[in-house]
Write an enzyme that holds these catalytic residues in place. Sequence first.
Site, short mmCIF file in Angstrom:
data_model
loop_
_atom_site.label_atom_id
_atom_site.label_comp_id
_atom_site.label_asym_id
_atom_site.label_seq_id
_atom_site.Cartn_x
_atom_site.Cartn_y
_atom_site.Cartn_z
N LYS A 20 23.15 -1.56 58.83
CA LYS A 20 22.07 -0.87 58.11
C LYS A 20 21.32 -1.91 57.29
CE LYS A 20 21.39 0.88 54.12
NZ LYS A 20 19.97 0.51 53.98
N GLY A 52 17.76 3.24 57.20
CA GLY A 52 17.81 4.35 56.26
C GLY A 52 18.12 3.90 54.85
N GLY A 68 20.14 3.61 51.19
CA GLY A 68 21.52 3.36 50.81
C GLY A 68 22.25 4.63 50.44
N VAL A 80 22.41 6.81 54.34
CA VAL A 80 23.02 6.11 55.48
C VAL A 80 24.11 5.13 54.99
CG1 VAL A 80 22.57 4.50 57.38
CG2 VAL A 80 21.01 6.40 56.94
N GLY A 81 23.80 4.35 53.96
CA GLY A 81 24.79 3.39 53.45
C GLY A 81 26.03 4.11 52.94
N GLU A 138 29.08 -9.12 48.51
CA GLU A 138 28.32 -10.27 48.02
C GLU A 138 27.27 -9.68 47.09
OE1 GLU A 138 29.14 -13.26 48.61
OE2 GLU A 138 30.26 -13.20 50.49
N CYS A 151 20.33 -14.58 45.32
CA CYS A 151 21.44 -14.21 44.44
C CYS A 151 22.07 -15.42 43.77
CB CYS A 151 22.48 -13.44 45.23
SG CYS A 151 22.75 -14.21 46.80
N GLU A 192 20.69 -10.48 35.72
CA GLU A 192 20.00 -11.04 36.88
C GLU A 192 18.57 -10.50 36.88
OE1 GLU A 192 21.23 -9.63 40.81
OE2 GLU A 192 21.34 -11.74 41.38
P1 NAD Z 1 20.44 -2.93 46.66
O1 NAD Z 1 21.80 -2.89 46.11
O2 NAD Z 1 19.47 -1.97 46.14
O3 NAD Z 1 20.47 -2.74 48.24
C1 NAD Z 1 21.27 -3.54 49.07
C2 NAD Z 1 21.65 -2.72 50.27
O4 NAD Z 1 22.57 -1.73 49.82
C3 NAD Z 1 20.47 -1.97 50.90
O5 NAD Z 1 20.64 -1.93 52.30
C4 NAD Z 1 20.62 -0.57 50.31
O6 NAD Z 1 20.07 0.43 51.11
C5 NAD Z 1 22.13 -0.44 50.24
N1 NAD Z 1 22.61 0.53 49.28
C6 NAD Z 1 22.05 0.89 48.10
N2 NAD Z 1 22.78 1.87 47.52
C7 NAD Z 1 23.83 2.14 48.36
C8 NAD Z 1 24.92 3.05 48.31
N3 NAD Z 1 25.09 3.90 47.30
N4 NAD Z 1 25.80 3.04 49.32
C9 NAD Z 1 25.65 2.19 50.36
N5 NAD Z 1 24.63 1.32 50.47
C10 NAD Z 1 23.73 1.28 49.46
O7 NAD Z 1 20.02 -4.43 46.48
P2 NAD Z 1 18.65 -5.09 46.88
O8 NAD Z 1 17.71 -4.71 45.80
O9 NAD Z 1 18.31 -4.82 48.28
O10 NAD Z 1 19.03 -6.65 46.80
C11 NAD Z 1 19.01 -7.32 45.63
C12 NAD Z 1 20.39 -7.52 45.07
O11 NAD Z 1 21.25 -8.09 46.07
C13 NAD Z 1 20.42 -8.50 43.94
O12 NAD Z 1 21.23 -8.00 42.91
C14 NAD Z 1 21.05 -9.75 44.52
O13 NAD Z 1 21.71 -10.58 43.64
C15 NAD Z 1 21.95 -9.19 45.53
N6 NAD Z 1 22.18 -10.19 46.57
C16 NAD Z 1 23.39 -10.80 46.65
C17 NAD Z 1 23.64 -11.76 47.60
C18 NAD Z 1 24.96 -12.43 47.72
O14 NAD Z 1 25.23 -12.99 48.75
N7 NAD Z 1 25.79 -12.38 46.71
C19 NAD Z 1 22.64 -12.08 48.50
C20 NAD Z 1 21.42 -11.45 48.41
C21 NAD Z 1 21.21 -10.48 47.44
#
Ligand code: NAD
Length: 495
Positions: free
Chosen positions: A182, A213, A215, A218-219, A257, A291, A391
């Site tokens: 996803k 979809g 989070g 679908v997540g 991550e 990140c 962050e």
């Molecule tokens: P996000 O958490 O909003 O979304 C990440 C993914 O998680 C998306 O696909 C989203 O749809 C899904 N998601 C959201 N809520 C969910 C839930 N309740 N259940 C299952 N899936 C869910 O993050 P973002 O805004 O897309 O990305 C930015 C964040 O990601 C930053 O905090 C960044 O630090 C982190 N990040 C970490 C790394 C790493 O390797 N540590 C790499 C890149 C980004």
Amino acid sequence: MTTHSSNSYSIDPQAAHKFYINGQWVSPVIPASLSVVNPANEAVVAQVALGSAEDVDRAVAAARAAFAGWSTSSVASRARVLGKIYELILERKEALAQALSLEMGAAISFSRTMQVPLAAEHVRVARDLLSSYRFQTVEDGTAIEREPIGVCGLITPWNWPLYQITAKVAPAIAAGCTVVLKPSELSPLSALLFAQLVHDAGLPPGVFNLVNGNGSEVGAAMAAHPDIDMISITGSNRAGALVAQAAAPTVKRVTQELGGKSPNLLLPDADFGKAVPLGVMSAFRNVGQSCSAPTRMIVPKSRLAEVESLAAATANAIIVGDPTSEDTVLGPIANAAQFNRVQAMIEVGLAEGAKLVCGGPGRVQGFEKGFYTRPTVFSEVDSAMRIAQEEIFGPVLCIIPYETLDEAIAIANDTVYGLGAHVQAQDLDLARAVASRIRAGQVHLNYPAWNPMAPFGGYKRSGNGREYGVFGFEEYLETKAIIGLGALSEPPSRT
Ligand code: NAD
């Protein structure tokens, strides 16, 4: 269903309304769609199918059915398909770069030289390590077998969309797992091109499945799914924690991550003329949306004025603008929510009394639309300030002064995160000793080249588990001990 050529981005609008399940493009069970917005001009550029828990069920069933065959396939055949995927990424690199720039605003030169090539590297690494990895070893009459864990749910973010996908999909399928991906709902276009490419590479039906979809729907359905054995998520701490909670009742493996607030510690003997400009550029790479971006520059108090002037000169020279222009270094922030968050945090820094060295609130001059953010440097930042603790995920750098080495290390460790860290010094023995005292999954000394084999992941709230190279590959394996083999010293071959 997607179309491509070596120099243009194009997704068949019909394909965008479908998911890739069991080797076919299929319509969502419940018709729904989401708009993809170009952050450079805020225009809707595509409509993409929006999935539901029912689509997840179908994708998981396909992955489960494919697992028996794929998990017992020869290592050589898996390496062959990965090799083909690698070739196709390189062949279609321009189309992928265009899609990435369109969906998340990366400058086209950055998409071409970083987002796509580094994504391809994860596939190459997974292919190559299959030639030497020992899935079976025998010691003292006990055989240790490493076996694929099963069906994996992979959830990825929008900041490095293709790179995060290949960092998970490639080791998972190399290990013999089958997957449901996803991608972020904010950057689904490059993922659709990737699904087409995987299909064209000849991966058997059901080994790779894609559902687009939200989070929350679908997540969350993937995290809770009883027939998914492992979830790997890259994203915010909020989503990572929600995934772990939803996964707990089914006791699946969860790797996370998550966020970071990485320190960049300049020791007094560092070459400041190089270390400061490179530090600013590292913090602002991908518009600060990485990140592990080193967003806290920790510097000797006696050198503060010099550091501020070097940092301002570097930040002020960065060309921020239209991502399609070849000269652009930084495009816009990737989406409206992130833009608003970064703007709010710049205001927080001002309200907290940090010294604004350059940049500040508001759009880059000359832009009325698009999420163009001014590269911003704060100095005289106190480690307790919110801008030093949270962050921000945008082009905002905090310069924090220190007086003693112990204080510098304490500041470096003074957040809930522990993902990346940097140390700049000419004395490598001292840099190495300082690195040992930093609680982070990676410490970079003097800005080394990226190493796709080096394990990547977080201490503390930056996550659990590791990605990249052998460590990332082994996350997708179970460990079985077969005890009582007696004199049998060589494992049966499995190629
Ligand atoms: P996000 O958490 O909003 O979304 C990440 C993914 O998680 C998306 O696909 C989203 O749809 C899904 N998601 C959201 N809520 C969910 C839930 N309740 N259940 C299952 N899936 C869910 O993050 P973002 O805004 O897309 O990305 C930015 C964040 O990601 C930053 O905090 C960044 O630090 C982190 N990040 C970490 C790394 C790493 O390797 N540590 C790499 C890149 C980004």
